[in-house]
Motif scaffolding. Structure first.
Motif, short mmCIF file in Angstrom:
data_model
loop_
_atom_site.label_atom_id
_atom_site.label_comp_id
_atom_site.label_asym_id
_atom_site.label_seq_id
_atom_site.Cartn_x
_atom_site.Cartn_y
_atom_site.Cartn_z
N ASN A 134 4.40 1.57 -1.03
CA ASN A 134 5.25 1.70 -2.36
C ASN A 134 5.40 0.57 -2.75
O ASN A 134 6.60 -0.41 -2.56
N PRO A 135 4.79 -0.31 -3.71
CA PRO A 135 4.90 -1.47 -4.25
C PRO A 135 6.36 -1.72 -5.13
O PRO A 135 6.74 -2.84 -5.37
N ASP A 136 6.75 -0.61 -5.62
CA ASP A 136 7.95 -0.67 -6.55
C ASP A 136 9.04 -0.82 -5.74
O ASP A 136 10.38 -1.30 -6.10
N VAL A 142 -8.37 -3.12 3.27
CA VAL A 142 -9.41 -2.79 2.54
C VAL A 142 -10.59 -2.12 3.38
O VAL A 142 -10.81 -0.87 2.63
N ASP A 156 -9.69 1.40 3.89
CA ASP A 156 -9.59 2.22 2.84
C ASP A 156 -11.01 2.32 2.45
O ASP A 156 -11.09 3.22 1.51
N PHE A 164 0.77 -0.94 0.07
CA PHE A 164 0.07 0.18 0.05
C PHE A 164 0.76 1.31 -0.10
O PHE A 164 0.38 2.42 -0.32
#
Lengths: 381, 360
Positions: A107-109, A248, A251, A105
């Protein structure tokens, strides 16, 4: 002093999200999750209050010291190693889930080993402190978490999109009988009392934990909240598709007037703090157990500066977390979590029986002591 | 101490990777998805990208639209990355528009892309574009302060509080697609000159049929399902004038009685002030006016409910309410599904006019 005990009850109650407890319960929402939570209230209350009363027989003693009074050193060492292994299992799973959630959630990189490194460095540092420091750190972290918790709960419970009909439909499945797995997951809400095994060292001899009625209330509250709010927001059927169900759910709430719109970020901050709290306590407890397994060791809850052994042991624990995440993926970690919760439940039952038996023996000894040898009675005065 | 400092420095350095500066990202503000006639590339994905600007003032927003046809949504978005010079970022995309054509053919699996992506907010708005999503995307409202915010403000009472605008969040849509006993409803967004008109809606039932609701029906639905005030109650008089009441508060209670033909009872309580009426009408027959308004409203709601029932659509969630009320399980739900087409509705409305406004 009471509050230092209840901080643990609180944070374990909130921690369940990181150990997939809501996920397991929600998977079984039509097969006994509701009755599982209700049953766990009874089981958890009996075990908590039984353990607390048993520890009254052993003032200022942790589990290692108690065991040493009754058992040969090698048996004590085996038991302590087993219990620290068990708790480390929990910590290892939490570090993995934490790095995955944050990675997904925030920083997926970014390589998730970097997150892992960050949280492990923090936990190794926090866990290797003295017991007194850990106790105070718990207090600080707890008060940092509480505003987030209250805010997110208020946001969820006043949400107009919360479907109370869905909650009622699931609550209607109360007559189903829970499976062992569900029960193991649901009793986790009550595990906080186990901090006594270590922190009882710090409580003064004449101290008694009050407000025991709060334990079932807190456990039931956290159980129902973490189970029913996701169902209310994602429906009785739709809720099963989410793995990180609480992320989720957070969110799905909306901050109209905040600097940020997604409640998710507040939630993630709270869980960073809670994970750190859990890791710190587990690392510290496991470290103390392993140190105490040495026959000549003496508990030193206020040792400053901390010895090198602390650093060494905690670094080994940190390395274990790394090894687990090399092996794990989402499916494997879910499997491991389910297995860990079940083993933990069995272990908890056994340790409950053990401590109650030891407390009864101790009470009999104390009752007979003043009569039999007159010399020991006089020396006690 | 030295070692701790070293470790901290290492952490700081490590976190530098994977970050991309804000000026190397394209912020998607609205996503539109249409169906094409080409069976090999059925999805047409259109993105409205914000062109970042230093100054924020009304009318200064500039955007650019990129469109591509692709076999799936995920592939389309990847493909679009080769059309632009910056990395696409969906974190600020709070509006998704589904084309009318997509709505007719879409399956629940189409939605999985949205809920699977971690950067798409579960609180983003969903709507249906008429005639298609691209046409809605192409609208450039004059009043926009920053890119895309005209549409964001239209929903969720954030800006305008229109009684005709249904707000559907992503999580709400996904749960209603899956849930038993409730059907999703989506607002219809039409492009009109340089602004949007959002006053109609569409209900998608579980059999894959779509029922379109007119503006009046949409308002009735929103008033009775979401207790949405700031709406109106109208009573046309015999002499051609209209009495219009501003609704300041509305409460709806739903009870469903079991039986072979279930009866759905709606008890509605409305209160408000008159906004438009003939002079001294209220003083002549205060209670009578209230009753006539209530009766007319009940009749309108009942007609809407019958229309929904006949189309086998249930946006109110009567099925779910029925299950909740009777703690029902699979068997009860089957019984409800079978009996819903014969369900009866009883609507009673209690209107309270608190006053005629500022003048008599």
């Amino acid at each position: 002093m009471n509050r230092y005990f209840y901080y643990h009850v609180f944070y374990i109650g909130m921690m369940n999200v990181m150990l997939f407890v809501p996920f397991i319960l929600i998977q079984n929402r039509f097969n006994g999750a509701v009755s599982g939570i209700l049953l766990s209230i009874a089981i958890g209350t009996v075990m908590s209050i039984g353990t607390i009363r048993s520890y009254r027989q052993f003032p200022e003693m942790g589990l290692p010291e108690i065991l040493k009074r009754f058992m040969p050193p090698w048996l004590v060492a085996v038991m302590l190693y087993l219990s620290s292994l068990l708790w480390l299992g929990g910590a290892v799973i939490v570090t993995y889930t934490f790095s995955q959630t944050i990675g997904m959630f925030f920083n997926p990189d970014m390589n998730h080993y970097q997150f892992l490194l960050l949280v492990i460095v923090a936990s190794v540092f926090a866990g290797s402190r003295s017991t007194r420091t850990v106790q105070f750190a718990n207090e600080i972290l707890f008060w940092l978490c509480l505003p987030f918790l209250v805010f997110i709960l208020a946001k969820a419970l006043t949400n107009p999109y919360m479907s109370w009909d869905a909650v009622r439909v699931v609550a209607g499945y109360v007559s189903e009988f829970p499976s062992f797995k569900v029960l193991a997951a649901a009793t986790f809400f009550f595990t906080g009392y186990l901090n006594l095994t270590l922190f009882n060292r710090l409580f003064p001899a004449n101290f008694r934990i009050n407000h025991l009625w709060a334990i079932p209330l807190l456990g039931a509250f956290f159980g129902f909240v973490s189970f029913f709010i996701p169902i209310g927001l994602h429906g009785t059927v739709g809720v099963e598709q989410y793995v990180y169900v609480w992320s989720v759910t957070a969110d799905s709430m909306f901050l109209k007037y905040g600097f940020i719109q997604r409640v998710l970020f507040l939630f993630l901050i709270m869980f960073t703090l809670l994970s750190l709290m859990f890791m710190m306590n587990v690392f510290h407890a496991s470290m103390e157990y392993i140190k105490a397994s040495h026959p000549r060791s003496k508990p030193q809850p206020e040792q400053v500066p901390v010895p090198k052994t602390n650093w060494l042991l905690c670094s080994v624990f940190g390395a274990l977390c790394f090894l687990f995440s090399l092996w794990a993926n989402q499916g494997r970690s879910q499997w491991a979590t389910g297995a860990w919760l079940s083993v933990r439940f069995l272990f908890e039952i056994m340790s409950f029986i053990l401590i109650v038996v030891l407390a009864i023996i101790e009470k009999r000894r104390a009752a007979t002591r003043p009569h039999s040898p007159p010399s020991s009675a006089s020396s006690g005065q | 101490m030295k070692r701790i400092v070293l470790a901290l420095i290492a952490c700081v350095l490590a976190s530098g990777c994977g970050m991309k500066d804000i000026d190397k990202r394209f912020y998607v503000v609205t996503t539109g998805i249409d169906m094409t006639d080409n069976p090999e590339k059925p999805y047409r994905i259109s993105l409205r990208l914000a062109i970042t600007a230093a100054r924020v003032e009304s009318g200064s927003s500039r955007t650019e639209i990129q469109t591509v046809d692709a076999p799936s949504i995920a592939e389309g978005v990847r493909l679009l990355k080769s059309h632009v010079d910056k990395e696409l970022e969906f974190g600020h995309c709070r509006m998704f528009i589904l084309g009318k054509s997509l709505l007719e053919k879409a399956t629940p699996e189409t939605m999985s892309w949205f809920s699977r992506r971690r950067d798409i907010q579960m609180i983003s708005y969903f709507g249906v574009g008429e005639p298609d999503a691209l046409a809605v995307l192409k609208v450039e409202p004059k009043s926009e302060r920053y890119p895309g915010n005209a549409l964001f403000l239209s929903f969720g009472n954030e800006g305008t509080e229109s009684p005709y605008t249904i707000t559907t969040f992503l999580f709400d849509l996904v749960r209603k697609i899956k849930e038993r006993g409730i059907d999703p409803i989506l607002p219809i967004i039409r492009a009109h000159n340089r602004t949007y008109v959002i006053d109609k809606s569409v209900v998608a039932n579980k059999q894959g049929q779509r029922l379109f609701l007119s503006a009046e029906e949409t308002q009735l639905f929103k008033m009775t399902s979401a207790d949405s005030s700031k709406s109106e109650l109208v009573l046309p008089m015999e002499d051609g004038t209209r009495v219009v009441m501003y609704v300041s508060q509305i409460r709806t209670k739903v009870r469903i009685s079991a039986g072979d033909a279930p009866t759905v009872r709606l008890k509605i309580k409305v209160s408000g002030v008159l906004e438009e009426s003939a002079p001294e009408l209220l003083e002549k027959d205060w209670h009578g006016l209230e009753q006539r308004m209530g009766q007319r409203f009940s009749k309108q709601v009942e007609e809407l409910l019958v229309k929904l029932r006949d189309a086998d659509a249930d946006p109110y969630g009567f099925g779910l309410r029925y299950l909740a009320q009777h703690f029902g399980k699979d068997k009860e739900f089957k019984a409800w599904e079978a009996s819903y087409p014969e369900a009866k509705f009883q609507v009673s409305t209690d209107v309270r006019i608190t006053g005629p406004g500022v003048i008599r």
